[in-house]
Design a protein around this motif. Structure first.
Motif, PDB file in Angstrom:
ATOM      1  N   ASP A  57      -5.818  -3.558  -5.816  1.00 11.58           N
ATOM      2  CA  ASP A  57      -5.893  -3.344  -4.364  1.00 11.58           C
ATOM      3  C   ASP A  57      -4.499  -3.079  -3.793  1.00 11.58           C
ATOM      4  O   ASP A  57      -4.320  -2.158  -2.983  1.00 11.58           O
ATOM      5  CB  ASP A  57      -6.531  -4.564  -3.701  1.00 11.58           C
ATOM      6  N   LEU A  58      -3.521  -3.851  -4.214  1.00 11.29           N
ATOM      7  CA  LEU A  58      -2.154  -3.662  -3.729  1.00 11.29           C
ATOM      8  C   LEU A  58      -1.578  -2.328  -4.191  1.00 11.29           C
ATOM      9  O   LEU A  58      -0.861  -1.660  -3.441  1.00 11.29           O
ATOM     10  CB  LEU A  58      -1.266  -4.817  -4.202  1.00 11.29           C
ATOM     11  N   ARG A  59      -1.925  -1.915  -5.425  1.00  9.56           N
ATOM     12  CA  ARG A  59      -1.484  -0.602  -5.923  1.00  9.56           C
ATOM     13  C   ARG A  59      -2.098   0.516  -5.084  1.00  9.56           C
ATOM     14  O   ARG A  59      -1.419   1.474  -4.727  1.00  9.56           O
ATOM     15  CB  ARG A  59      -1.851  -0.429  -7.396  1.00  9.56           C
ATOM     16  N   GLU A  60      -3.393   0.396  -4.792  1.00 10.19           N
ATOM     17  CA  GLU A  60      -4.078   1.417  -3.992  1.00 10.19           C
ATOM     18  C   GLU A  60      -3.459   1.543  -2.603  1.00 10.19           C
ATOM     19  O   GLU A  60      -3.457   2.623  -2.023  1.00 10.19           O
ATOM     20  CB  GLU A  60      -5.564   1.085  -3.872  1.00 10.19           C
ATOM     21  N   LEU A  63       1.666  -0.672  -2.200  1.00 12.54           N
ATOM     22  CA  LEU A  63       2.623  -1.764  -1.996  1.00 12.54           C
ATOM     23  C   LEU A  63       3.306  -2.226  -3.277  1.00 12.54           C
ATOM     24  O   LEU A  63       4.379  -2.829  -3.221  1.00 12.54           O
ATOM     25  CB  LEU A  63       1.919  -2.954  -1.335  1.00 12.54           C
ATOM     26  N   ILE A  64       2.675  -1.957  -4.426  1.00 11.44           N
ATOM     27  CA  ILE A  64       3.273  -2.345  -5.704  1.00 11.44           C
ATOM     28  C   ILE A  64       3.120  -1.207  -6.708  1.00 11.44           C
ATOM     29  O   ILE A  64       2.316  -0.292  -6.516  1.00 11.44           O
ATOM     30  CB  ILE A  64       2.635  -3.635  -6.291  1.00 11.44           C
ATOM     31  N   ARG A  65       3.898  -1.309  -7.765  1.00 10.92           N
ATOM     32  CA  ARG A  65       3.774  -0.388  -8.900  1.00 10.92           C
ATOM     33  C   ARG A  65       3.889  -1.209 -10.170  1.00 10.92           C
ATOM     34  O   ARG A  65       4.561  -2.245 -10.193  1.00 10.92           O
ATOM     35  CB  ARG A  65       4.843   0.707  -8.859  1.00 10.92           C
ATOM     36  N   THR A  66       3.225  -0.773 -11.209  1.00 11.61           N
ATOM     37  CA  THR A  66       3.283  -1.454 -12.496  1.00 11.61           C
ATOM     38  C   THR A  66       3.909  -0.521 -13.510  1.00 11.61           C
ATOM     39  O   THR A  66       3.503   0.637 -13.629  1.00 11.61           O
ATOM     40  CB  THR A  66       1.869  -1.873 -12.955  1.00 11.61           C
TER      41      THR A  66
END
Length: 79
Positions: A57-60, A63-66
């Motif tokens: 959800d945060l990636r969508e 706000l974040i990347r992995t």
């Protein structure tokens, strides 16, 4: 980051919202490393599936990347 979850609501949105609040409040700066799914699972006492869904959800939301093999980081899009 508060780890109190409302047992009457789905867990992953609560975890995602807590991390998002920390990002937007500036408590987690751009490029800061945040816990990955395994770590989140342990910190929040939830299943790996719930932790992965919160991170997705945060990636969508951007706000974040992995980075595989490196970690999960706050993006520059915190505003």
């Amino acid at each position: 980051m508060s780890r109190d979850l409302d047992p009457t609501k789905a867990k992953w949105p609560q975890i995602s919202a807590a991390i998002e609040r920390d990002i937007r409040a500036g408590n987690l700066a751009p490029n800061a490393r945040i816990p990955g799914a395994v770590e989140l699972s342990g910190l929040w006492g939830v299943s790996l599936t719930v932790a992965r869904k919160a991170l997705a959800d945060l990636r969508e939301k951007g706000l974040i990347r992995t980075e595989n093999g490196v970690g999960t980081f706050v993006t520059g899009g915190s505003n």
